[in-house]
Motif scaffolding. Structure first.
Motif, PDB file in Angstrom:
ATOM      1  N   GLN A   1     -27.314  16.974  45.790  1.00 29.29           N
ATOM      2  CA  GLN A   1     -28.526  16.437  44.692  1.00 29.29           C
ATOM      3  C   GLN A   1     -27.661  15.102  44.606  1.00 29.29           C
ATOM      4  OE1 GLN A   1     -29.354  17.234  41.840  1.00 29.29           O
ATOM      5  NE2 GLN A   1     -29.561  15.503  40.831  1.00 29.29           N
ATOM      6  N   ALA A   2     -26.372  14.259  45.648  1.00 28.95           N
ATOM      7  CA  ALA A   2     -26.525  12.926  46.101  1.00 28.95           C
ATOM      8  C   ALA A   2     -27.381  13.217  46.828  1.00 28.95           C
ATOM      9  CB  ALA A   2     -25.149  13.152  46.003  1.00 28.95           C
ATOM     10  N   ASP A   3     -27.682  13.447  47.947  1.00 22.18           N
ATOM     11  CA  ASP A   3     -28.020  13.180  49.376  1.00 22.18           C
ATOM     12  C   ASP A   3     -30.007  13.390  48.798  1.00 22.18           C
ATOM     13  OD1 ASP A   3     -26.269  13.698  50.712  1.00 22.18           O
ATOM     14  OD2 ASP A   3     -26.812  15.194  51.910  1.00 22.18           O
ATOM     15  N   ASP A   4     -30.328  13.984  48.080  1.00 26.73           N
ATOM     16  CA  ASP A   4     -31.674  14.068  46.912  1.00 26.73           C
ATOM     17  C   ASP A   4     -31.766  13.096  46.538  1.00 26.73           C
ATOM     18  OD1 ASP A   4     -32.793  16.353  48.141  1.00 26.73           O
ATOM     19  OD2 ASP A   4     -32.136  17.740  46.373  1.00 26.73           O
ATOM     20  N   GLU A   5     -31.008  12.306  45.902  1.00 17.34           N
ATOM     21  CA  GLU A   5     -30.866  11.207  44.854  1.00 17.34           C
ATOM     22  C   GLU A   5     -31.293   9.837  46.243  1.00 17.34           C
ATOM     23  OE1 GLU A   5     -28.379  11.144  41.741  1.00 17.34           O
ATOM     24  OE2 GLU A   5     -29.312  12.641  40.586  1.00 17.34           O
ATOM     25  N   ALA A   6     -30.080   9.635  46.374  1.00 20.33           N
ATOM     26  CA  ALA A   6     -30.647   8.508  47.334  1.00 20.33           C
ATOM     27  C   ALA A   6     -31.810   9.113  48.065  1.00 20.33           C
ATOM     28  CB  ALA A   6     -28.941   9.373  48.931  1.00 20.33           C
ATOM     29  N   ASN A   7     -32.408  10.104  48.942  1.00 19.35           N
ATOM     30  CA  ASN A   7     -33.772   9.676  49.845  1.00 19.35           C
ATOM     31  C   ASN A   7     -34.834  10.066  48.768  1.00 19.35           C
ATOM     32  OD1 ASN A   7     -32.403  11.028  51.950  1.00 19.35           O
ATOM     33  ND2 ASN A   7     -32.666  13.109  51.655  1.00 19.35           N
ATOM     34  N   LEU A   8     -34.623  10.043  47.405  1.00 19.15           N
ATOM     35  CA  LEU A   8     -35.870   9.582  46.521  1.00 19.15           C
ATOM     36  C   LEU A   8     -35.772   8.417  46.466  1.00 19.15           C
ATOM     37  CD1 LEU A   8     -35.465  12.516  44.413  1.00 19.15           C
ATOM     38  CD2 LEU A   8     -37.855  11.737  45.524  1.00 19.15           C
ATOM     39  N   VAL A   9     -34.425   7.375  46.237  1.00 14.22           N
ATOM     40  CA  VAL A   9     -34.778   6.066  45.927  1.00 14.22           C
ATOM     41  C   VAL A   9     -34.770   5.574  46.704  1.00 14.22           C
ATOM     42  CG1 VAL A   9     -33.036   4.085  45.911  1.00 14.22           C
ATOM     43  CG2 VAL A   9     -32.283   5.898  44.428  1.00 14.22           C
ATOM     44  N   SER A  10     -34.509   6.366  47.985  1.00 11.74           N
ATOM     45  CA  SER A  10     -35.009   5.678  49.482  1.00 11.74           C
ATOM     46  C   SER A  10     -36.934   5.481  49.793  1.00 11.74           C
ATOM     47  CB  SER A  10     -34.734   5.909  50.830  1.00 11.74           C
ATOM     48  OG  SER A  10     -35.004   5.589  52.450  1.00 11.74           O
TER      49      SER A  10
END
Length: 166
Positions: free
Chosen positions: A26-35
């Motif tokens: 979930q944290a990876d997905d959120e970071a990728n979405l912010v990017s």
């Protein structure tokens, strides 16, 4: 089905077989979405409408205020070039929900609008996006709706209420 075949299928499906890729956290997905949002902002601020359209799915729907829905990459690029040339934007992500390969992003926006007198004004607004993880791992915009938070007839404001790097 024999027990050995069933066990092998169960292990393979759970991702424990060597060489299987793991699902992003979930944290990876959120970071990728912010990017992905930051990439969208940078592309928008260059007014590179063809490149911006490539950040949408081929059948994406954009729902701008005071306008019919715009469907598809080419139509989105044309709409942007027609109505937002010279504009710059800042987005502040407020909330992300990830459900498998789909994500919903809600946030605030500040749109820097060039005025006839050579000055600029800021339209403060909000947006909601549905993004889909593509086969290559990019998060593409599938649905995009945005609008102003200013009351109709209200003058544009002088500054964005959140930290904005136009």
């Amino acid at each position: 089905m024999n027990k050995t075949v069933f066990l092998m299928l169960a292990i393979a499906a759970s991702g424990f077989v060597s060489g299987c890729s793991e699902t992003p956290s979930q944290a990876d997905d959120e970071a990728n979405l912010v990017s992905a949002t930051q990439t969208w902002v940078e592309t928008y601020n260059r007014n590179d409408w063809a490149a911006l359209a490539d950040l949408f799915t081929t059948d994406a729907v954009m729902m701008p205020p005071g306008s019919p829905a715009v469907t598809g990459r080419e139509a989105i690029a044309t709409w942007e070039a027609t109505y937002e040339e010279g504009f710059r934007i800042a987005l502040q992500v407020e909330h992300i929900d990830v459900i498998g390969d789909h994500a919903i992003i809600r946030g605030r926006s500040c749109l820097l609008i060039p005025l006839d007198d050579g000055k600029t004004g800021v339209d403060v607004g909000k947006y909601l996006e549905v993004r889909i993880r593509s086969a290559d791992g990019r998060w593409l915009v599938e649905q995009d709706i945005f609008n102003s938070s200013l009351s109709p007839g209200t003058e544009l404001v002088e500054a964005c209420p959140f930290e904005a790097d136009f």
